[in-house]
Design a protein around this motif. Structure first.
Motif, short mmCIF file in Angstrom:
data_model
loop_
_atom_site.label_atom_id
_atom_site.label_comp_id
_atom_site.label_asym_id
_atom_site.label_seq_id
_atom_site.Cartn_x
_atom_site.Cartn_y
_atom_site.Cartn_z
N MET A 1 0.85 -1.20 0.00
CA MET A 1 0.00 0.00 0.00
C MET A 1 0.88 1.25 0.00
N THR A 2 0.61 2.14 -0.92
CA THR A 2 1.39 3.37 -1.02
C THR A 2 0.74 4.51 -0.26
N ASP A 3 1.59 5.43 0.23
CA ASP A 3 1.09 6.62 0.91
C ASP A 3 1.39 7.89 0.14
N ARG A 4 2.01 7.76 -1.03
CA ARG A 4 2.32 8.92 -1.86
C ARG A 4 2.07 8.58 -3.32
N LEU A 5 1.52 9.52 -4.06
CA LEU A 5 1.29 9.37 -5.50
C LEU A 5 1.61 10.67 -6.21
N THR A 6 2.16 10.56 -7.40
CA THR A 6 2.33 11.73 -8.27
C THR A 6 1.37 11.55 -9.45
N ILE A 7 0.37 12.41 -9.51
CA ILE A 7 -0.66 12.32 -10.54
C ILE A 7 -0.54 13.52 -11.47
N ALA A 8 -0.41 13.24 -12.76
CA ALA A 8 -0.32 14.30 -13.78
C ALA A 8 -1.68 14.49 -14.43
N PHE A 9 -2.09 15.72 -14.58
CA PHE A 9 -3.35 16.06 -15.22
C PHE A 9 -3.06 16.74 -16.56
N ALA A 10 -3.50 16.11 -17.64
CA ALA A 10 -3.25 16.59 -19.00
C ALA A 10 -4.50 17.29 -19.53
N GLN A 11 -4.48 18.61 -19.47
CA GLN A 11 -5.60 19.43 -19.96
C GLN A 11 -5.34 19.72 -21.43
N LEU A 12 -6.00 18.96 -22.32
CA LEU A 12 -5.62 18.96 -23.73
C LEU A 12 -6.73 19.41 -24.65
N ASN A 13 -6.32 19.81 -25.85
CA ASN A 13 -7.23 20.02 -26.96
C ASN A 13 -7.53 18.67 -27.60
N GLN A 14 -8.31 18.63 -28.64
CA GLN A 14 -8.74 17.40 -29.28
C GLN A 14 -9.22 17.73 -30.67
N ARG A 15 -9.41 16.73 -31.49
CA ARG A 15 -10.04 16.90 -32.79
C ARG A 15 -11.02 15.77 -32.97
N VAL A 16 -12.29 16.09 -33.00
CA VAL A 16 -13.31 15.05 -33.09
C VAL A 16 -13.08 14.19 -34.34
N GLY A 17 -13.05 12.90 -34.12
CA GLY A 17 -12.92 11.94 -35.23
C GLY A 17 -11.49 11.60 -35.60
N ASP A 18 -10.53 12.35 -35.11
CA ASP A 18 -9.12 12.08 -35.42
C ASP A 18 -8.58 11.09 -34.40
N LEU A 19 -8.98 9.85 -34.53
CA LEU A 19 -8.68 8.85 -33.52
C LEU A 19 -7.18 8.62 -33.37
N ALA A 20 -6.50 8.39 -34.50
CA ALA A 20 -5.06 8.15 -34.44
C ALA A 20 -4.31 9.39 -33.96
N GLY A 21 -4.73 10.57 -34.41
CA GLY A 21 -4.07 11.81 -34.00
C GLY A 21 -4.26 12.09 -32.52
N ASN A 22 -5.47 11.87 -32.01
CA ASN A 22 -5.71 12.09 -30.59
C ASN A 22 -4.92 11.10 -29.74
N ALA A 23 -4.85 9.85 -30.20
CA ALA A 23 -4.08 8.84 -29.46
C ALA A 23 -2.60 9.21 -29.44
N GLN A 24 -2.08 9.63 -30.58
CA GLN A 24 -0.67 10.00 -30.65
C GLN A 24 -0.37 11.19 -29.74
N ALA A 25 -1.28 12.16 -29.71
CA ALA A 25 -1.08 13.32 -28.84
C ALA A 25 -1.03 12.89 -27.37
N MET A 26 -1.90 11.96 -26.98
CA MET A 26 -1.87 11.48 -25.60
C MET A 26 -0.56 10.79 -25.27
N LEU A 27 -0.04 10.01 -26.21
CA LEU A 27 1.24 9.34 -25.99
C LEU A 27 2.37 10.37 -25.83
N GLU A 28 2.33 11.42 -26.63
CA GLU A 28 3.36 12.44 -26.55
C GLU A 28 3.29 13.20 -25.22
#
Length: 547
Positions: A1-28
């Motif tokens: 059980m951990t008592d510390r976490l580092t959580i990153a919040f990615a507040q991003l733009n998007q392009r509806v329907g650009d599935l591969a592009g949105n996925a790639q942006a998340m990976l980056e």
């Protein structure tokens, strides 16, 4: 059980329907989150939001789930876990879902329970309700992962708290609306008080057709305080430290970004909405009629701030009624904005149509001028590919003070949801202010005379808007009562102090102009009841509250 976490919040733009592009942006963006245990992405970040009837297309859902698998697989090489929004298809039903992936495996999937079906939202049209979500067990921590609307109703968070959730991570797709920052924060604080649990509210940024997302993500600790406030109107990746103590989990990071005040928030919504609409629909820029009036001046300023002066083309199209003052103001307006400016008189075209139609008079003659300007601008748009930007405001569109197939014609309307009094406020504000990151000039963007002079369409001698309309401060108060608040004539008259006969006349004009608004271009939503997505009235309608 951990008592510390580092959580990153990615507040991003998007392009509806650009599935591969949105996925790639998340990976980056995940790759940038060095040292994080978990990266959280907004609601339906993979598909873009809102996907609307794309969800009804089987191939769209199939490819979405393929890209979800790609994202899950991408975590196999180490690095932080990811929590992202996608679509899940099961037993013939489609769900708005979030997936938690780590070390190449799907750790958990949760489905949205509460589906909004009001205002701009119609998720019940395309998604099925998920069950009440249980907490996700991850690294010895019970994470509650409600999705957007799930926290606006009490049942989901009450269920999660009862089931032992320790931290609430909420991915959202929450569109901008005037004063919504305060509304969100008040609601979240209330939910934190009810559950006793810290809550992270992650929202996206960017424009999608008539909606614009402001980001403004934040965290509320279990004591009701806000330790983290992310920026509005820009992408951001913030790492936050979380600690467990005797009272449970809390966010130990303290970091605040000042949000845009009024009316800067409205202006930024216009800039972001126009920028993403133009660029994502592959237009090289915009063209608009630059008349020397305040509506076109503000529209041009937003366009220059969003796209850059080199991508904005203003065209002055004088008739025999155009004043020298308007010619001077339009030229000076373009000079201040540093955008292209051309003058193309419509007088020869008006004369030709006068001969064709036998010297038309009155409203017909006025509308011919407006429509000739549209024909001129559309010809230039067709030739050079710039999108035609219309410049009408919500006050005019409400009461039909606009020409169908004339000044209403175009690809996008920056001021569609802005009343005339808001146009004045924004113009005065922008002449003295420029938010960081905008592409326009640092100083004033329009001559002061444009703001000071009485508005006029200049379609007949000595014409002023107030010859046909009440003063805009009166008109706008009445329209807000009738449109935003849906009051009756009697209620609106009492609320505004306006003459009941005047209010009844405005209501008649409002209802009669519905057929025009149905044919108007899209434009960014600002208030609580924009025409099109929010307010959907029948065109053929015999009901008037002023009867």
């Amino acid at each position: 059980m951990t008592d510390r976490l580092t959580i990153a919040f990615a507040q991003l733009n998007q392009r509806v329907g650009d599935l591969a592009g949105n996925a790639q942006a998340m990976l980056e963006w995940r790759a940038k989150a060095q040292g994080a245990d978990l990266v959280v992405f907004p609601e339906l970040q993979l598909t873009g939001y809102p996907p609307e009837d794309l969800v009804l297309k089987r191939e769209f859902v199939r490819r979405t789930m393929e890209q979800s698998e790609r994202l899950v697989d991408s975590t196999a090489g180490g690095g932080p876990a990811i929590l992202f929004g996608s679509i899940h298809h099961e037993d013939g039903l489609d769900y708005n879902a979030v997936l938690l992936a780590e070390e190449g495996k799907l750790v958990a999937r949760r489905l949205k329970h509460e589906l909004p079906n009001y205002g701009t939202f119609d998720e019940k049209r395309v998604f099925a309700h998920g069950p009440l979500p249980d907490p996700v067990e991850w690294r010895g921590v019970k994470l509650g992962v409600p999705i957007c609307e799930d926290i606006w109703q009490e049942a989901v968070l009450a269920h999660l708290a009862k089931a032992g959730a320790e931290i609430l991570l909420v991915p959202n797709g929450s569109p901008y609306e005037l004063y919504k920052d305060d509304l969100r924060q008040r609601m979240v604080i209330q939910r934190v008080i009810e559950t006793g649990l810290p809550l992270a509210y992650l929202n996206r940024v960017g424009g999608q057709d008539e909606l614009v997302f402001d980001g403004s993500s934040f965290i509320v600790n279990d004591d009701g305080e806000i330790p983290v406030q992310m920026p509005d109107w820009q992408e951001a990746l913030w790492l936050t430290e979380w600690e467990r103590n005797a009272n449970g989990w809390h966010c130990a990071t303290t970091r605040h970004h000042k949000l845009s005040p009024f009316p800067e928030d409205i202006y930024m919504a216009m800039v972001v909405g126009l920028r993403d609409y133009v660029t994502r629909n592959d237009f090289p820029g915009v063209i608009l009629g630059l008349s020397g009036g305040i509506d076109s001046a503000l529209s041009a300023a937003v366009a220059v701030d969003a796209l850059g002066a080199d991508k904005v083309w203003g065209v002055m199209m004088p008739s025999k009624y155009t004043s020298d003052e308007s010619l001077e103001d339009a030229a000076e307006n373009a000079r201040m904005l540093r955008c292209r400016h051309d003058v193309i008189p419509i007088v020869p075209g008006v004369q030709a149509l006068d001969e064709m139609l036998g010297d038309p008079q009155g409203l017909t003659a006025e509308n011919i001028q407006s429509r000739l300007r549209m024909v001129t601008l559309m010809a230039l748009s067709n030739t050079h590919r710039q999108m035609l930007l219309t410049t009408g405001n919500k006050s005019e569109m409400s009461v039909g003070y606009a020409t169908l197939y004339g000044d209403m014609a175009g690809g996008y309307s920056v001021l569609k949801d802005a009343y005339k009094t808001t146009v004045f406020a924004l113009s005065r504000w922008r002449n003295g202010n420029k938010p960081v990151g905008l592409l326009g000039p640092d100083g004033p963007v329009m001559p002061q005379r444009i703001i000071d002079k009485p508005p006029s369409a200049e379609l007949r001698p000595g014409q002023k808007d107030e010859d046909s309309l009440p003063p805009y401060d009166v008109l706008d108060r009445v329209l807000e009562a009738l449109v935003e608040k849906e009051l009756s004539v009697a209620e609106a008259a009492e609320a505004t102090g306006a003459d009941p006969a005047l209010v009844a006349d405005i209501e008649r004009k409002l209802l009669r102009a519905e057929y025009k608004r149905r044919q108007a271009p899209p434009g960014v939503k600002i208030g609580t009841r924009n025409f099109g997505r929010d307010r959907r009235y029948p065109i053929t309608n015999a009901f008037h509250t002023g009867n």
